[in-house]
Design an enzyme around this catalytic site. Structure first.
Site, mmCIF file in Angstrom:
data_model
loop_
_atom_site.group_PDB
_atom_site.id
_atom_site.type_symbol
_atom_site.label_atom_id
_atom_site.label_comp_id
_atom_site.label_asym_id
_atom_site.label_seq_id
_atom_site.Cartn_x
_atom_site.Cartn_y
_atom_site.Cartn_z
ATOM 1 C CB CYS A 92 -0.946 0.010 1.201
ATOM 2 S SG CYS A 92 -0.104 0.103 2.787
ATOM 3 C CB CYS A 94 -3.260 1.026 8.962
ATOM 4 S SG CYS A 94 -3.718 1.258 7.238
#
Length: 129
Positions: free
Chosen positions: A38, A107
């Protein structure tokens, strides 16, 4: 807005008003982790006094969830002993933010990993002295 994005109010709050953003010059410990998929990149800087995290700052290049998890983990780790901070898990960060959408869970993984990397950096420097 959180309903549309799947983000909790706490995630939005930490994204819009992140805590502890910045760099500590000459940190006692430094951790840097990234996710090549990402493109998120997190850096965590710590100052340690008497075995506790006295100061902690972060720099994050990434999505809103990456910024929110970085902000939250600095809040969770500040003032804790190194042992307590090392026990903060990926799920602890997500739980503290009232959850993350499944596609954003990576994340919170980065935030915990960056904190642990900073602590390990500090410990390895300390052993060399």
């Amino acid at each position: 807005m959180p309903q549309q994005t799947g983000y909790s109010k706490k995630v939005m709050e930490h994204f819009m008003n992140p805590r502890n953003v910045g760099v500590i010059d000459d940190p006692d410990g430094y951790g840097r982790v990234g996710n090549p998929v990402c493109g998120d990149l997190m850096e965590i800087f710590i100052k340690v006094r008497d075995g506790k995290i006295e100061d902690i700052k972060f720099r994050t290049f990434g999505c809103g969830a990456a910024i929110a998890t970085s902000s939250m983990i600095t809040e969770m780790a500040r003032g804790k002993s190194l042992e307590e901070a090392m026990r903060i898990t990926r799920n602890d960060v997500a739980d503290a933010l009232d959850g993350l959408p499944p596609q954003k869970m990576h994340c919170s993984n980065l935030a915990a990993d960056a904190l642990h990397a900073a602590i390990n950096d500090y410990l390895s420097k300390k052993q060399k002295h």
